[in-house]
Scaffold this motif. Structure first.
Motif, PDB file in Angstrom:
ATOM      1  N   TYR A  55      17.632 -12.900   7.307  1.00  0.00           N
ATOM      2  CA  TYR A  55      16.576 -12.682   6.307  1.00  0.00           C
ATOM      3  C   TYR A  55      15.228 -13.185   6.834  1.00  0.00           C
ATOM      4  CZ  TYR A  55      19.981 -11.749   2.516  1.00  0.00           C
ATOM      5  OH  TYR A  55      20.957 -11.209   1.707  1.00  0.00           O
ATOM      6  N   THR A  56      15.269 -14.302   7.531  1.00  0.00           N
ATOM      7  CA  THR A  56      14.023 -14.885   8.060  1.00  0.00           C
ATOM      8  C   THR A  56      13.420 -13.993   9.152  1.00  0.00           C
ATOM      9  OG1 THR A  56      14.868 -17.109   7.589  1.00  0.00           O
ATOM     10  CG2 THR A  56      12.990 -16.950   9.089  1.00  0.00           C
ATOM     11  N   ARG A  57      14.282 -13.478  10.046  1.00  0.00           N
ATOM     12  CA  ARG A  57      13.783 -12.570  11.083  1.00  0.00           C
ATOM     13  C   ARG A  57      13.135 -11.336  10.453  1.00  0.00           C
ATOM     14  NH1 ARG A  57      18.579 -14.058  14.038  1.00  0.00           N
ATOM     15  NH2 ARG A  57      19.724 -12.353  13.026  1.00  0.00           N
ATOM     16  N   LEU A  58      13.741 -10.848   9.388  1.00  0.00           N
ATOM     17  CA  LEU A  58      13.171  -9.691   8.701  1.00  0.00           C
ATOM     18  C   LEU A  58      11.794 -10.034   8.141  1.00  0.00           C
ATOM     19  CD1 LEU A  58      13.444  -6.832   7.519  1.00  0.00           C
ATOM     20  CD2 LEU A  58      14.636  -7.845   5.561  1.00  0.00           C
ATOM     21  N   ALA A  59      11.682 -11.180   7.511  1.00  0.00           N
ATOM     22  CA  ALA A  59      10.387 -11.597   6.942  1.00  0.00           C
ATOM     23  C   ALA A  59       9.329 -11.756   8.025  1.00  0.00           C
ATOM     24  CB  ALA A  59      10.563 -12.896   6.163  1.00  0.00           C
ATOM     25  N   GLU A  60       9.725 -12.219   9.192  1.00  0.00           N
ATOM     26  CA  GLU A  60       8.761 -12.434  10.278  1.00  0.00           C
ATOM     27  C   GLU A  60       8.091 -11.136  10.711  1.00  0.00           C
ATOM     28  OE1 GLU A  60      11.330 -14.393  13.011  1.00  0.00           O
ATOM     29  OE2 GLU A  60      10.832 -16.419  12.275  1.00  0.00           O
ATOM     30  N   ARG A  61       8.771 -10.015  10.522  1.00  0.00           N
ATOM     31  CA  ARG A  61       8.150  -8.730  10.850  1.00  0.00           C
ATOM     32  C   ARG A  61       6.863  -8.505  10.052  1.00  0.00           C
ATOM     33  NH1 ARG A  61      12.779  -4.165  10.068  1.00  0.00           N
ATOM     34  NH2 ARG A  61      14.570  -5.236  11.044  1.00  0.00           N
ATOM     35  N   TYR A  62       6.805  -9.101   8.879  1.00  0.00           N
ATOM     36  CA  TYR A  62       5.709  -8.813   7.959  1.00  0.00           C
ATOM     37  C   TYR A  62       4.676  -9.933   7.882  1.00  0.00           C
ATOM     38  CZ  TYR A  62       8.737  -5.029   6.381  1.00  0.00           C
ATOM     39  OH  TYR A  62       9.519  -3.899   6.329  1.00  0.00           O
ATOM     40  N   LEU A  63       4.833 -10.972   8.702  1.00  0.00           N
ATOM     41  CA  LEU A  63       3.897 -12.099   8.625  1.00  0.00           C
ATOM     42  C   LEU A  63       2.454 -11.676   8.854  1.00  0.00           C
ATOM     43  CD1 LEU A  63       5.599 -15.211  10.266  1.00  0.00           C
ATOM     44  CD2 LEU A  63       4.428 -15.115   8.059  1.00  0.00           C
ATOM     45  N   SER A  64       2.256 -10.772   9.784  1.00  0.00           N
ATOM     46  CA  SER A  64       0.886 -10.357  10.121  1.00  0.00           C
ATOM     47  C   SER A  64       0.533  -8.983   9.571  1.00  0.00           C
ATOM     48  CB  SER A  64       0.707 -10.354  11.651  1.00  0.00           C
ATOM     49  OG  SER A  64       1.000 -11.614  12.193  1.00  0.00           O
ATOM     50  N   ALA A  65       1.401  -8.409   8.747  1.00  0.00           N
ATOM     51  CA  ALA A  65       1.138  -7.073   8.211  1.00  0.00           C
ATOM     52  C   ALA A  65      -0.060  -7.101   7.265  1.00  0.00           C
ATOM     53  CB  ALA A  65       2.371  -6.546   7.478  1.00  0.00           C
ATOM     54  N   ASP A  66      -0.800  -5.994   7.239  1.00  0.00           N
ATOM     55  CA  ASP A  66      -2.001  -5.959   6.391  1.00  0.00           C
ATOM     56  C   ASP A  66      -1.635  -5.661   4.942  1.00  0.00           C
ATOM     57  OD1 ASP A  66      -2.381  -3.042   5.549  1.00  0.00           O
ATOM     58  OD2 ASP A  66      -2.169  -2.796   7.718  1.00  0.00           O
ATOM     59  N   TRP A  67      -2.598  -5.917   4.074  1.00  0.00           N
ATOM     60  CA  TRP A  67      -2.478  -5.610   2.642  1.00  0.00           C
ATOM     61  C   TRP A  67      -3.636  -4.689   2.250  1.00  0.00           C
ATOM     62  CZ3 TRP A  67       1.816  -6.427   0.017  1.00  0.00           C
ATOM     63  CH2 TRP A  67       2.689  -7.453   0.432  1.00  0.00           C
ATOM     64  N   MET A  68      -3.830  -3.629   3.060  1.00  0.00           N
ATOM     65  CA  MET A  68      -4.902  -2.682   2.781  1.00  0.00           C
ATOM     66  C   MET A  68      -4.547  -1.827   1.565  1.00  0.00           C
ATOM     67  SD  MET A  68      -7.169  -3.305   5.087  1.00  0.00           S
ATOM     68  CE  MET A  68      -8.210  -1.845   5.055  1.00  0.00           C
ATOM     69  N   ALA A  69      -5.567  -1.469   0.802  1.00  0.00           N
ATOM     70  CA  ALA A  69      -5.363  -0.618  -0.372  1.00  0.00           C
ATOM     71  C   ALA A  69      -4.903   0.776   0.041  1.00  0.00           C
ATOM     72  CB  ALA A  69      -6.653  -0.528  -1.183  1.00  0.00           C
ATOM     73  N   ILE A  70      -4.088   1.394  -0.803  1.00  0.00           N
ATOM     74  CA  ILE A  70      -3.649   2.773  -0.567  1.00  0.00           C
ATOM     75  C   ILE A  70      -4.801   3.702  -0.921  1.00  0.00           C
ATOM     76  CG2 ILE A  70      -1.947   4.539  -1.137  1.00  0.00           C
ATOM     77  CD1 ILE A  70      -0.092   2.297  -2.091  1.00  0.00           C
ATOM     78  N   PRO A  71      -5.179   4.618  -0.044  1.00  0.00           N
ATOM     79  CA  PRO A  71      -6.315   5.512  -0.343  1.00  0.00           C
ATOM     80  C   PRO A  71      -6.077   6.339  -1.606  1.00  0.00           C
ATOM     81  CG  PRO A  71      -5.683   5.675   1.971  1.00  0.00           C
ATOM     82  CD  PRO A  71      -4.617   4.867   1.296  1.00  0.00           C
ATOM     83  N   ASP A  72      -7.133   6.512  -2.391  1.00  0.00           N
ATOM     84  CA  ASP A  72      -7.040   7.347  -3.597  1.00  0.00           C
ATOM     85  C   ASP A  72      -6.606   8.774  -3.257  1.00  0.00           C
ATOM     86  OD1 ASP A  72      -7.772   5.267  -5.230  1.00  0.00           O
ATOM     87  OD2 ASP A  72      -9.885   5.847  -5.358  1.00  0.00           O
ATOM     88  N   SER A  73      -6.965   9.214  -2.050  1.00  0.00           N
ATOM     89  CA  SER A  73      -6.618  10.586  -1.668  1.00  0.00           C
ATOM     90  C   SER A  73      -5.105  10.794  -1.620  1.00  0.00           C
ATOM     91  CB  SER A  73      -7.226  10.924  -0.304  1.00  0.00           C
ATOM     92  OG  SER A  73      -6.775  10.002   0.686  1.00  0.00           O
ATOM     93  N   LEU A  74      -4.339   9.743  -1.263  1.00  0.00           N
ATOM     94  CA  LEU A  74      -2.890   9.858  -1.252  1.00  0.00           C
ATOM     95  C   LEU A  74      -2.348   9.973  -2.672  1.00  0.00           C
ATOM     96  CD1 LEU A  74      -1.326   7.474   1.441  1.00  0.00           C
ATOM     97  CD2 LEU A  74      -1.508   9.957   1.459  1.00  0.00           C
ATOM     98  N   PHE A  75      -2.912   9.187  -3.567  1.00  0.00           N
ATOM     99  CA  PHE A  75      -2.486   9.263  -4.976  1.00  0.00           C
ATOM    100  C   PHE A  75      -2.748  10.654  -5.537  1.00  0.00           C
ATOM    101  CE2 PHE A  75      -2.463   8.606  -9.505  1.00  0.00           C
ATOM    102  CZ  PHE A  75      -1.573   7.557  -9.723  1.00  0.00           C
ATOM    103  N   ALA A  76      -3.871  11.253  -5.148  1.00  0.00           N
ATOM    104  CA  ALA A  76      -4.289  12.546  -5.706  1.00  0.00           C
ATOM    105  C   ALA A  76      -3.478  13.715  -5.165  1.00  0.00           C
ATOM    106  CB  ALA A  76      -5.772  12.773  -5.420  1.00  0.00           C
ATOM    107  N   GLU A  77      -2.734  13.511  -4.068  1.00  0.00           N
ATOM    108  CA  GLU A  77      -2.020  14.625  -3.448  1.00  0.00           C
ATOM    109  C   GLU A  77      -1.033  15.295  -4.393  1.00  0.00           C
ATOM    110  OE1 GLU A  77      -0.071  13.796   0.205  1.00  0.00           O
ATOM    111  OE2 GLU A  77      -1.884  14.065   1.407  1.00  0.00           O
TER     112      GLU A  77
END
Length: 637
Positions: A55-77
């Motif tokens: 479980y810890t190794r899995l979490a480490e994959r995401y330590l540096s992952a971004d938290w960028m907003a999802i573009p509105d254009s994807l929602f509108a598709e």
């Protein structure tokens, strides 16, 4: 009963009715200690080190992952071109990211993942205006003050509630007040709209009811501190579950298909479990308890072999049940078959040393509550033998589904499995498939149901039955006088019977009412027999038309693998292992490859599906047609 006794009885019922809301509120006044929080050493003692490291190794994959907003254009598709997949992939990825980080921190509890988790909480509060999917929202862009309650708005709220419950004190030490802010946002976006605004799903008995209700309950349990609102919510949750249970068939059949078991029957059980934990149980009679148990057994009944399932309705033939709810469900009812199946899946996927593989596949994104629930039961899970279920004879009389197979110990060298369904064409997630059947030979698909495809805007629109996998023309049912089956509850099977002995299992139904008036059919009796003694599958069509058919009347067989014509009245299937036999004077065969598009169907069936049409050559008013599937004795491996 005398007058005084009647009066006392009436007063007792009245007192109970008046007292119940206050009792529910009182019982829910403080969040129960369902599981120890992450700070408790319980998790480091309960979960073996190999599992914690994974479980810890899995979490480490995401330590540096971004938290960028999802573009509105994807929602509108979705509104623009009907595509819902691209947005869902990104949205589910964000939720997977947080769930993995949370599990890593619970398993290690050293604070390594807390900064990323805090960023994730800010993301969900500040960068997602709404937590659901565009397919369930009325506009092409979400608005802050329009908080529609849908499946994933609910599931996201629950994930965030469990995050705060498990790690709230740790989070607040680093950023005081953040946990409270998150709870307030859960209340604004989910709890209050669910409680106070009109919700259509509360009046339905499909997966939306239980899927949302289970998440509603858990958010109330973990986040709602106002005793009045808690009491009102518990009453509403009880009402939702009562509605669902009252409309569910007593045989436990899930009309939406095996894929939806996880969020239909299993979500009902999840609510039942946590209501018990809150000391606000849903009262059940013995008959109702048996129904809930049958809802759980549906999954094991429909199992063919090696995680292949009878896949009527919106289901894939290959699916991976979530053991983090299957095992607790089986444990609750002490059902050895369900628990052993969960253990089999766990062993197959090396859960006890590599749990992250299954954790990542528990739904569209990992479900924290269910994973913690299974981990709390690890000692019993490890003690259960791993056995996959094998149905020999089952008949769900309410759902009108038969599953029959050659027993493993049968002297025949070859194994058949046949499943057939009656029902109606107004079921939830319906395909026009009354009278459909599938056949497996030696655990390989021969006659198949296409099952579900990738969802688009058309899937749940008024053009649903233009889709290949939903039309009766692409199911193993007749085409009568050029007419396919029609959608709607009135289009149904009649005179449905089932017989089973040691040597045979048979299902018989009249399909005439599944067709429109233009088919001009008075009776179409189909009989499907697994003849274990003869080692073959026998089919009979006995029909009566109002007049000789002027348009094509034919039997469809959807085949996995290309059929091979071998002279009159003989077609080889399953790479020559199975022979289809029929009277060439009555039926003529044509074969066409089926275009499966680019979605789930193409991947699952390896672009290798053919429609075998057996056209009735002389469709008189009254006729009987016999045909059968048997082992091709000239090609036995």
């Amino acid at each position: 009963m005398n007058g005084n006794l009647k009066k006392r009885s009436l007063l007792s019922w009245l007192s109970l009715w008046l007292w119940l809301p206050f009792a529910l509120a009182a019982s829910a006044a403080a969040a129960p200690r369902l599981f120890p929080t992450a700070a408790d050493h319980y998790w480091r003692r309960q979960v073996p080190s190999a599992m914690r490291r994974d479980y810890t190794r899995l979490a480490e994959r995401y330590l540096s992952a971004d938290w960028m907003a999802i573009p509105d254009s994807l929602f509108a598709e979705f509104r623009k071109n009907g595509n819902r997949t691209r947005f869902e992939e990104v949205s589910f990825g964000k939720r997977r990211q947080l769930a993995c980080l949370v599990m890593g921190e619970i398993m290690q509890h050293k604070g390594r993942f807390l900064p990323a988790i805090r960023r994730g909480l800010h993301y969900f509060m500040e960068r997602e205006t709404w937590w659901g999917l565009p397919a369930h929202y009325p506009l092409s862009r979400p608005e802050r003050n329009r908080q529609v309650v849908d499946l994933f708005n609910a599931e996201t709220a629950s994930m965030l509630a469990w995050t705060v419950y498990m790690l709230g004190e740790d989070i607040d030490r680093e950023e005081p007040g953040l946990a409270r802010q998150m709870k307030d946002e859960i209340a604004r976006r989910f709890l209050r709209p669910t409680l106070y605004e009109r919700q259509g799903w509360k009046r339905n008995a499909n997966n939306w009811n239980t899927w949302i209700t289970s998440n509603w309950l858990e958010c109330v349990m973990l986040c709602e501190t106002d005793s009045t609102r808690r009491g009102e919510a518990i009453k509403g949750i009880h009402a939702n579950l009562r509605l669902f249970l009252s409309h569910y068939p007593d045989d436990g059949g899930c009309e939406e298909g095996v894929d939806y078991w996880d969020r239909a029957g299993a979500s009902f059980f999840e609510s039942l479990y946590f209501l018990d934990a809150m000391s606000a149980p849903l009262p059940l009679t013995e008959a109702e308890r048996e129904k809930v148990h049958a809802m759980g057994r549906f999954l094991t009944t429909m199992h063919v072999h090696d995680l292949t399932f009878v896949n009527f309705s919106d289901a894939k033939s290959k699916c991976l049940p979530n053991i983090n709810i299957l095992f607790p469900y089986g444990s609750y009812f002490n059902d050895e078959t369900m628990m052993s199946f969960a253990a089999y899946i766990g062993r197959t996927h090396d859960y006890l040393s590599h749990p992250s593989a299954l954790f990542l596949r528990t739904g569209n994104f990992p479900t924290l509550s269910r994973e913690l629930l299974l981990l709390s039961m690890l000692p019993r899970f490890k003690s259960i033998p791993a056995v996959q279920p094998q149905t020999v004879d089952a008949y769900l009389s309410n759902s009108q589904i038969m599953v029959a197979a050659t027993p493993p110990q049968h002297p025949s060298a070859h194994h058949w499995l046949v499943a057939a369904k009656g029902g109606n064409n107004g079921e939830s997630h319906n395909h026009n498939d009354v009278g459909n059947f599938i056949v497996y030979y030696d655990q390989r698909p021969v006659i198949i149901d296409l099952g579900r495809d990738t969802y688009t805007s058309q899937t749940f629109s008024n053009r649903r039955y233009e889709l290949t996998n939903n039309r009766s023309l692409y199911h193993n049912v007749p085409l009568i006088n050029g007419e396919e089956q029609t959608a709607g509850r009135n289009f149904r099977a009649q005179t449905v019977t089932h017989q089973a002995t040691d040597t045979m299992s048979a299902m018989t139904f009249d399909l005439a009412k599944a067709y429109p008036a233009e088919a001009k059919v008075e009776r179409w009796t189909r009989r499907i027999v697994l003849n274990r003694k003869a080692g073959q599958v026998e089919l009979t069509e006995n029909f009566s038309l109002q007049q000789p058919a002027t348009k094509p009347t034919a039997l469809t067989l959807m085949c996995f693998g290309e059929p091979q014509m071998k002279g009159e009245g003989r077609v080889l299937l399953d790479e020559g292992m199975v022979a289809l036999r029929f009277d060439a004077r009555q039926l003529s065969a044509t074969i066409r490859k089926v275009n499966l598009g680019q979605g789930i169907l193409r991947t699952q069936w390896k672009d290798n599906v053919y429609r075998l049409e057996l056209r009735v050559t002389d469709p008189r008013e009254v006729q009987t047609v016999d045909y059968r599937l048997e082992t091709n004795k000239n090609n036995i491996k």
